[in-house]
Design a protein around this motif. Structure first.
Motif, PDB file in Angstrom:
ATOM      1  N   THR A  32      -3.971   7.718   8.624  1.00 45.29           N
ATOM      2  CA  THR A  32      -5.121   8.606   8.876  1.00 45.29           C
ATOM      3  C   THR A  32      -5.004   9.226  10.265  1.00 45.29           C
ATOM      4  OG1 THR A  32      -6.408   7.069   7.543  1.00 45.29           O
ATOM      5  CG2 THR A  32      -7.643   8.718   8.763  1.00 45.29           C
ATOM      6  N   ALA A  33      -4.576   8.421  11.252  1.00 42.52           N
ATOM      7  CA  ALA A  33      -4.438   8.937  12.621  1.00 42.52           C
ATOM      8  C   ALA A  33      -3.412  10.074  12.638  1.00 42.52           C
ATOM      9  CB  ALA A  33      -4.021   7.814  13.561  1.00 42.52           C
ATOM     10  N   ASP A  34      -2.312   9.895  11.923  1.00 41.30           N
ATOM     11  CA  ASP A  34      -1.274  10.925  11.871  1.00 41.30           C
ATOM     12  C   ASP A  34      -1.819  12.198  11.219  1.00 41.30           C
ATOM     13  OD1 ASP A  34       1.628  11.665  12.125  1.00 41.30           O
ATOM     14  OD2 ASP A  34       1.303  11.987   9.973  1.00 41.30           O
ATOM     15  N   TRP A  35      -2.627  12.015  10.189  1.00 46.54           N
ATOM     16  CA  TRP A  35      -3.237  13.150   9.480  1.00 46.54           C
ATOM     17  C   TRP A  35      -4.118  13.951  10.450  1.00 46.54           C
ATOM     18  CZ3 TRP A  35      -7.736  15.427   8.026  1.00 46.54           C
ATOM     19  CH2 TRP A  35      -7.717  16.228   6.886  1.00 46.54           C
ATOM     20  N   ILE A  36      -4.924  13.228  11.237  1.00 50.66           N
ATOM     21  CA  ILE A  36      -5.824  13.891  12.207  1.00 50.66           C
ATOM     22  C   ILE A  36      -5.002  14.654  13.255  1.00 50.66           C
ATOM     23  CG2 ILE A  36      -7.500  13.450  14.099  1.00 50.66           C
ATOM     24  CD1 ILE A  36      -8.900  12.986  11.531  1.00 50.66           C
ATOM     25  N   ARG A  37      -3.939  14.009  13.753  1.00 44.72           N
ATOM     26  CA  ARG A  37      -3.106  14.684  14.779  1.00 44.72           C
ATOM     27  C   ARG A  37      -2.491  15.966  14.226  1.00 44.72           C
ATOM     28  NH1 ARG A  37      -0.871   9.005  15.566  1.00 44.72           N
ATOM     29  NH2 ARG A  37      -2.573   8.154  16.790  1.00 44.72           N
ATOM     30  N   THR A  38      -1.988  15.881  13.000  1.00 42.10           N
ATOM     31  CA  THR A  38      -1.384  17.072  12.387  1.00 42.10           C
ATOM     32  C   THR A  38      -2.440  18.150  12.230  1.00 42.10           C
ATOM     33  OG1 THR A  38       0.155  15.651  11.232  1.00 42.10           O
ATOM     34  CG2 THR A  38      -0.066  17.886  10.364  1.00 42.10           C
ATOM     35  N   TYR A  39      -3.642  17.741  11.829  1.00 42.17           N
ATOM     36  CA  TYR A  39      -4.725  18.714  11.656  1.00 42.17           C
ATOM     37  C   TYR A  39      -5.019  19.413  12.985  1.00 42.17           C
ATOM     38  CZ  TYR A  39      -8.888  21.023  10.180  1.00 42.17           C
ATOM     39  OH  TYR A  39      -9.792  22.010   9.900  1.00 42.17           O
ATOM     40  N   LEU A  40      -5.097  18.620  14.065  1.00 40.77           N
ATOM     41  CA  LEU A  40      -5.403  19.199  15.379  1.00 40.77           C
ATOM     42  C   LEU A  40      -4.297  20.155  15.839  1.00 40.77           C
ATOM     43  CD1 LEU A  40      -6.873  16.082  17.211  1.00 40.77           C
ATOM     44  CD2 LEU A  40      -8.132  18.099  16.395  1.00 40.77           C
ATOM     45  N   GLU A  41      -3.045  19.768  15.593  1.00 37.36           N
ATOM     46  CA  GLU A  41      -1.924  20.646  15.964  1.00 37.36           C
ATOM     47  C   GLU A  41      -2.048  21.987  15.247  1.00 37.36           C
ATOM     48  OE1 GLU A  41       1.867  17.753  16.901  1.00 37.36           O
ATOM     49  OE2 GLU A  41       1.322  18.075  14.823  1.00 37.36           O
ATOM     50  N   ARG A  42      -2.360  21.916  13.954  1.00 38.20           N
ATOM     51  CA  ARG A  42      -2.464  23.155  13.170  1.00 38.20           C
ATOM     52  C   ARG A  42      -3.663  23.978  13.612  1.00 38.20           C
ATOM     53  NH1 ARG A  42      -0.889  20.517   7.407  1.00 38.20           N
ATOM     54  NH2 ARG A  42       1.332  20.351   7.844  1.00 38.20           N
ATOM     55  N   TYR A  43      -4.771  23.294  13.934  1.00 36.15           N
ATOM     56  CA  TYR A  43      -5.973  24.009  14.372  1.00 36.15           C
ATOM     57  C   TYR A  43      -5.668  24.793  15.652  1.00 36.15           C
ATOM     58  CZ  TYR A  43     -10.687  25.046  15.938  1.00 36.15           C
ATOM     59  OH  TYR A  43     -11.809  25.714  16.365  1.00 36.15           O
ATOM     60  N   ARG A  44      -5.005  24.142  16.582  1.00 36.78           N
ATOM     61  CA  ARG A  44      -4.668  24.810  17.842  1.00 36.78           C
ATOM     62  C   ARG A  44      -3.721  25.996  17.585  1.00 36.78           C
ATOM     63  NH1 ARG A  44      -1.341  24.070  22.975  1.00 36.78           N
ATOM     64  NH2 ARG A  44      -0.034  22.574  21.875  1.00 36.78           N
ATOM     65  N   ALA A  45      -2.698  25.756  16.730  1.00 36.92           N
ATOM     66  CA  ALA A  45      -1.728  26.823  16.461  1.00 36.92           C
ATOM     67  C   ALA A  45      -2.401  28.014  15.771  1.00 36.92           C
ATOM     68  CB  ALA A  45      -0.602  26.283  15.591  1.00 36.92           C
ATOM     69  N   ARG A  46      -3.341  27.726  14.875  1.00 36.09           N
ATOM     70  CA  ARG A  46      -3.983  28.785  14.095  1.00 36.09           C
ATOM     71  C   ARG A  46      -5.001  29.567  14.928  1.00 36.09           C
ATOM     72  NH1 ARG A  46      -8.393  28.236  10.943  1.00 36.09           N
ATOM     73  NH2 ARG A  46      -8.304  25.979  11.068  1.00 36.09           N
ATOM     74  N   THR A  47      -5.738  28.870  15.799  1.00 38.90           N
ATOM     75  CA  THR A  47      -6.867  29.523  16.463  1.00 38.90           C
ATOM     76  C   THR A  47      -6.627  29.804  17.946  1.00 38.90           C
ATOM     77  OG1 THR A  47      -7.854  27.422  17.109  1.00 38.90           O
ATOM     78  CG2 THR A  47      -8.498  28.297  14.947  1.00 38.90           C
ATOM     79  N   GLY A  48      -5.620  29.149  18.540  1.00 37.25           N
ATOM     80  CA  GLY A  48      -5.413  29.299  19.990  1.00 37.25           C
ATOM     81  C   GLY A  48      -6.461  28.567  20.805  1.00 37.25           C
ATOM     82  N   ALA A  49      -7.196  27.647  20.161  1.00 34.75           N
ATOM     83  CA  ALA A  49      -8.250  26.905  20.873  1.00 34.75           C
ATOM     84  C   ALA A  49      -7.649  25.997  21.950  1.00 34.75           C
ATOM     85  CB  ALA A  49      -9.049  26.063  19.886  1.00 34.75           C
ATOM     86  N   GLY A 100      -5.794  27.556  25.609  1.00 36.46           N
ATOM     87  CA  GLY A 100      -4.796  27.375  24.551  1.00 36.46           C
ATOM     88  C   GLY A 100      -3.968  26.112  24.716  1.00 36.46           C
ATOM     89  N   SER A 101      -4.250  25.318  25.763  1.00 36.01           N
ATOM     90  CA  SER A 101      -3.446  24.107  25.977  1.00 36.01           C
ATOM     91  C   SER A 101      -4.119  22.905  25.317  1.00 36.01           C
ATOM     92  CB  SER A 101      -3.289  23.830  27.473  1.00 36.01           C
ATOM     93  OG  SER A 101      -4.559  23.531  28.026  1.00 36.01           O
ATOM     94  N   VAL A 102      -3.331  21.851  25.139  1.00 34.26           N
ATOM     95  CA  VAL A 102      -3.898  20.547  24.779  1.00 34.26           C
ATOM     96  C   VAL A 102      -3.657  19.640  25.982  1.00 34.26           C
ATOM     97  CG1 VAL A 102      -3.866  18.592  23.195  1.00 34.26           C
ATOM     98  CG2 VAL A 102      -3.365  20.878  22.330  1.00 34.26           C
ATOM     99  N   THR A 103      -4.734  19.131  26.546  1.00 30.83           N
ATOM    100  CA  THR A 103      -4.638  18.324  27.764  1.00 30.83           C
ATOM    101  C   THR A 103      -5.192  16.934  27.489  1.00 30.83           C
ATOM    102  OG1 THR A 103      -4.875  20.290  29.131  1.00 30.83           O
ATOM    103  CG2 THR A 103      -5.386  18.185  30.190  1.00 30.83           C
ATOM    104  N   GLY A 104      -4.475  15.935  27.943  1.00 33.68           N
ATOM    105  CA  GLY A 104      -4.908  14.549  27.759  1.00 33.68           C
ATOM    106  C   GLY A 104      -5.615  14.050  29.008  1.00 33.68           C
ATOM    107  N   LEU A 105      -6.756  13.404  28.800  1.00 34.95           N
ATOM    108  CA  LEU A 105      -7.479  12.769  29.905  1.00 34.95           C
ATOM    109  C   LEU A 105      -7.263  11.270  29.729  1.00 34.95           C
ATOM    110  CD1 LEU A 105      -9.420  13.403  32.253  1.00 34.95           C
ATOM    111  CD2 LEU A 105     -11.309  13.243  30.626  1.00 34.95           C
ATOM    112  N   LEU A 106      -6.456  10.698  30.620  1.00 35.79           N
ATOM    113  CA  LEU A 106      -6.028   9.318  30.420  1.00 35.79           C
ATOM    114  C   LEU A 106      -6.531   8.413  31.532  1.00 35.79           C
ATOM    115  CD1 LEU A 106      -2.252   9.987  29.607  1.00 35.79           C
ATOM    116  CD2 LEU A 106      -4.265  10.297  28.173  1.00 35.79           C
ATOM    117  N   GLY A 107      -6.576   7.134  31.227  1.00 39.41           N
ATOM    118  CA  GLY A 107      -6.992   6.159  32.227  1.00 39.41           C
ATOM    119  C   GLY A 107      -7.456   4.900  31.533  1.00 39.41           C
ATOM    120  N   GLY A 108      -7.441   3.801  32.249  1.00 35.97           N
ATOM    121  CA  GLY A 108      -7.847   2.521  31.668  1.00 35.97           C
ATOM    122  C   GLY A 108      -9.344   2.494  31.388  1.00 35.97           C
ATOM    123  N   ASN A 109      -9.809   1.387  30.841  1.00 39.88           N
ATOM    124  CA  ASN A 109     -11.242   1.234  30.567  1.00 39.88           C
ATOM    125  C   ASN A 109     -12.015   1.393  31.870  1.00 39.88           C
ATOM    126  OD1 ASN A 109     -10.267  -1.254  28.260  1.00 39.88           O
ATOM    127  ND2 ASN A 109     -11.188   0.686  27.711  1.00 39.88           N
TER     128      ASN A 109
END
Ligand SMILES: Nc1ncnc2c1ncn2[C@@H]1O[C@H](COP(=O)(O)OP(=O)(O)OP(=O)(O)O)[C@@H](O)[C@H]1O
Length: 268
Positions: free
Chosen positions: A181-198, A43-52
């Motif tokens: 468009t990027a903001d739209w995608i982020r909002t979509y992902l937030e809602r998807y996680r909230a709705r499904t618990g993915a 149910g978490s959103v985790t970022g995998l970060l790092g340079g090229n």
């Protein structure tokens, strides 16, 4: 008194000693991922970060079973990927700007082919639903190759959501998209996680995106995880104002320098 057993879900991802070495033309090897350990709670959103070249895409490819690890284990939703990959693949999906859908097929054809590959029933209904959610109805009968980057990203996301994945792996979900468009995608992902618990694991170079979406981050450098934690905790630990500044501290630290996270680990 008898103890009550509380059912415990295993984490969405559990990785131990995960390593990938690639052969180089001169007969040597490059270590892309170097014995990493991490877990991602459900149910978490985790970022995998790092340079090229830090090892993010290689890590995601091993989580998906697209690349075989040189060493180490990957468990997805409690299932060992090395032994029972096919049991868990239907419960996960991924999207990456580096993997293009067949150009000549229309959006509808692409989504339909993938829906059949995933063994879905009610394919037409699912394609229609997702096209409405992701504002793709106008593009359904256009060849996928002729779409703009933003439209392609939405199609790729629709493909990744066809099977309602419990675990979604996203490699740079908003790369090369305009801010709207990027903001739209982020909002979509937030809602998807909230709705499904993915659970969502996303590789990103956009630190504002990560601060907005992620509960936790894994910072990679030269194939290793050199720090981890909630974005706000990392910002505080490094004495910085933003995650972008923390990222730069980590990316620019010279080899051998102990980072804030490593100092904390060493003190434990
Ligand atoms: N198939 C391959 N053969 C040889 N080396 C590879 C291969 N794939 C990746 N590498 C090397 O492994 C290292 C990690 O690459 P990877 O693509 O995982 O990094 P990344 O963090 O996703 O980078 P970026 O942010 O640039 O996408 C790099 O040094 C890369 O050159």
């Amino acid at each position: 008194m008898t103890e009550r057993t509380i059912p415990q879900h295993p984490p969405a991802i559990r990785v131990a000693g995960l390593t990938k070495r690639f052969p180089t033309p001169g007969g040597g090897e490059v270590t892309a991922v170097d014995a990493i350990d991490f877990t991602v709670p459900r149910g978490s959103v985790t970022g995998l970060l790092g340079g090229n070249g830090a090892g993010k895409t290689t890590t995601i490819s091993m989580l998906l079973g697209l690349l075989l690890p040189t060493a180490g284990t990957v468990e997805i939703l409690g299932v060992d990927m090395a032994r029972h990959r096919h049991a868990v693949l239907p419960r996960m999906n991924f999207s990456s700007p580096y993997v293009e859908l067949p150009h000549r097929l229309t959006v509808r054809e692409n989504l339909t082919v993938y829906a059949h590959l995933y063994g879905l029933t009610c394919v037409k209904k699912r394609v229609r639903e997702l096209s409405e959610h992701l504002d793709l109805t106008r593009f359904l009968d256009r060849p996928s190759g002729g779409l703009s980057a933003g439209q392609k990203t939405r199609v790729a996301l629709a493909k990744a959501l066809l099977n309602d994945p419990e675990l979604l792996l996203l490699d740079e979900p908003t790369a090369s998209l305009d801010p709207d468009t990027a903001d739209w995608i982020r909002t979509y992902l937030e809602r998807y996680r909230a709705r499904t618990g993915a659970t969502i694991l996303l590789a990103s170079h956009n630190m504002l995106e990560v601060e907005r979406l992620c509960d936790g981050v894994l910072m990679m450098r030269q194939g290793r995880i050199v720090d981890r934690g909630a974005p706000s905790a990392l910002v505080a630990r490094y004495g910085r104002q933003t995650l972008e500044e923390v990222f730069l501290d980590i990316a620019r630290a010279s080899d051998g320098t102990l980072l804030a996270g490593e100092t904390a680990d060493a003190a434990e």
